[in-house]
Design a protein around this motif. Structure first.
Motif, PDB file in Angstrom:
ATOM      1  N   ARG A 145       0.815  -1.223   0.000  1.00 40.92           N
ATOM      2  CA  ARG A 145       0.000   0.000   0.000  1.00 40.92           C
ATOM      3  C   ARG A 145       0.844   1.267   0.000  1.00 40.92           C
ATOM      4  O   ARG A 145       0.606   2.185  -0.785  1.00 40.92           O
ATOM      5  CB  ARG A 145      -0.946  -0.001   1.194  1.00 40.92           C
ATOM      6  N   HIS A 146       1.842   1.352   0.890  1.00 37.03           N
ATOM      7  CA  HIS A 146       2.646   2.585   0.935  1.00 37.03           C
ATOM      8  C   HIS A 146       3.496   2.753  -0.323  1.00 37.03           C
ATOM      9  O   HIS A 146       3.789   3.872  -0.725  1.00 37.03           O
ATOM     10  CB  HIS A 146       3.498   2.638   2.206  1.00 37.03           C
ATOM     11  N   LEU A 147       3.891   1.646  -0.970  1.00 34.82           N
ATOM     12  CA  LEU A 147       4.631   1.749  -2.234  1.00 34.82           C
ATOM     13  C   LEU A 147       3.756   2.370  -3.311  1.00 34.82           C
ATOM     14  O   LEU A 147       4.219   3.196  -4.104  1.00 34.82           O
ATOM     15  CB  LEU A 147       5.096   0.375  -2.709  1.00 34.82           C
ATOM     16  N   VAL A 148       2.516   1.944  -3.347  1.00 36.30           N
ATOM     17  CA  VAL A 148       1.573   2.465  -4.335  1.00 36.30           C
ATOM     18  C   VAL A 148       1.476   3.980  -4.196  1.00 36.30           C
ATOM     19  O   VAL A 148       1.530   4.718  -5.183  1.00 36.30           O
ATOM     20  CB  VAL A 148       0.188   1.804  -4.165  1.00 36.30           C
ATOM     21  N   GLU A 149       1.383   4.445  -2.957  1.00 37.49           N
ATOM     22  CA  GLU A 149       1.254   5.880  -2.714  1.00 37.49           C
ATOM     23  C   GLU A 149       2.564   6.612  -2.986  1.00 37.49           C
ATOM     24  O   GLU A 149       2.571   7.703  -3.544  1.00 37.49           O
ATOM     25  CB  GLU A 149       0.763   6.102  -1.284  1.00 37.49           C
ATOM     26  N   ALA A 150       3.702   6.001  -2.620  1.00 38.88           N
ATOM     27  CA  ALA A 150       4.996   6.654  -2.772  1.00 38.88           C
ATOM     28  C   ALA A 150       5.477   6.716  -4.220  1.00 38.88           C
ATOM     29  O   ALA A 150       6.159   7.664  -4.603  1.00 38.88           O
ATOM     30  CB  ALA A 150       6.039   5.934  -1.920  1.00 38.88           C
ATOM     31  N   GLU A 151       5.140   5.751  -5.032  1.00 38.03           N
ATOM     32  CA  GLU A 151       5.641   5.679  -6.401  1.00 38.03           C
ATOM     33  C   GLU A 151       4.905   6.618  -7.354  1.00 38.03           C
ATOM     34  O   GLU A 151       5.354   6.823  -8.473  1.00 38.03           O
ATOM     35  CB  GLU A 151       5.557   4.244  -6.931  1.00 38.03           C
ATOM     36  N   GLY A 152       3.772   7.143  -6.950  1.00 37.97           N
ATOM     37  CA  GLY A 152       3.053   8.104  -7.771  1.00 37.97           C
ATOM     38  C   GLY A 152       2.412   7.516  -9.019  1.00 37.97           C
ATOM     39  O   GLY A 152       2.170   8.231  -9.985  1.00 37.97           O
ATOM     40  N   LEU A 153       2.151   6.224  -9.006  1.00 35.66           N
ATOM     41  CA  LEU A 153       1.502   5.580 -10.151  1.00 35.66           C
ATOM     42  C   LEU A 153       0.017   5.910 -10.179  1.00 35.66           C
ATOM     43  O   LEU A 153      -0.582   6.219  -9.137  1.00 35.66           O
ATOM     44  CB  LEU A 153       1.676   4.059 -10.055  1.00 35.66           C
ATOM     45  N   ASP A 154      -0.566   5.821 -11.363  1.00 32.30           N
ATOM     46  CA  ASP A 154      -2.014   5.957 -11.452  1.00 32.30           C
ATOM     47  C   ASP A 154      -2.645   4.806 -10.694  1.00 32.30           C
ATOM     48  O   ASP A 154      -2.159   3.674 -10.743  1.00 32.30           O
ATOM     49  CB  ASP A 154      -2.472   5.907 -12.909  1.00 32.30           C
TER      50      ASP A 154
END
Length: 183
Positions: A145-154
């Motif tokens: 979850r935090h990777l999804v938010e940190a990576e800035g992907l759609d």
């Protein structure tokens, strides 16, 4: 949960882990990998005869990250992403998984696609290959979850109904969802 293994609880006479695996196999997914840990041999037995890949995680007690890394390591090198389907979510259907896959394909395989119910994020989640290197560094009881938010992907949320929000982490939740615990 403690006590009996929730993945071996019977839903309509079938172990939950087998039911979940059959739903993944019945979807448009190119392949199905099941990560085993706690009571590995019993879980493997419940999955007997299914056309899937088994990946043993001897470090399962360290938390979710170790299972996520174990599964991602088995994903085919030509796969555009990986759909993370939790074994304890009895309300997720093959059709729900197909809806996530369709949204992922429409994104060109670049977006994170996650199941939602009434606007709240849930599971399963489909992760693009671009996140795999970062997943390899996760530790502890942490998902992506935090990777999804940190990576800035759609991020694309796909409404699949209450199945996205129902997991069976307690005896009461399991029984309320129609499960029967086994010894």
């Amino acid at each position: 949960m403690g006590g009996p293994n929730k993945l071996l609880a019977l839903f309509d006479g079938k172990p939950l882990v087998r039911r979940t695996a059959e739903r993944a196999l019945g979807s448009k997914a190119a392949g199905t990998i099941v990560v085993t840990g706690h009571q590995r041999e019993r879980v493997r037995s419940a999955l007997s005869g299914l056309d899937l890949t088994l990946a043993d995680n001897p470090d399962f007690a360290e938390g979710l990250a170790s299972s996520l890394k174990t599964g991602i390591a088995k994903v085919a090198p030509d796969a555009a992403g990986a759909m993370i389907v939790l074994g304890d979510m009895p309300g997720v259907s093959s059709k729900d998984l197909d809806s996530l896959i369709d949204a992922f394909r429409r994104s060109g395989g670049r977006a994170v696609v996650r199941a939602a119910h009434q606007g709240k994020r849930g599971n399963p989640v489909l992760l693009p290959r671009s996140l795999f290197p970062a997943i390899a560094h996760l530790e502890g009881d942490t998902g992506a979850r935090h990777l999804v938010e940190a990576e800035g992907l759609d991020v694309i949320d796909v409404e699949i109904g209450q199945g996205a929000a129902i997991d069976v982490d307690t005896r009461e939740a399991l029984e309320g969802a129609g499960g029967v615990l086994q010894d």
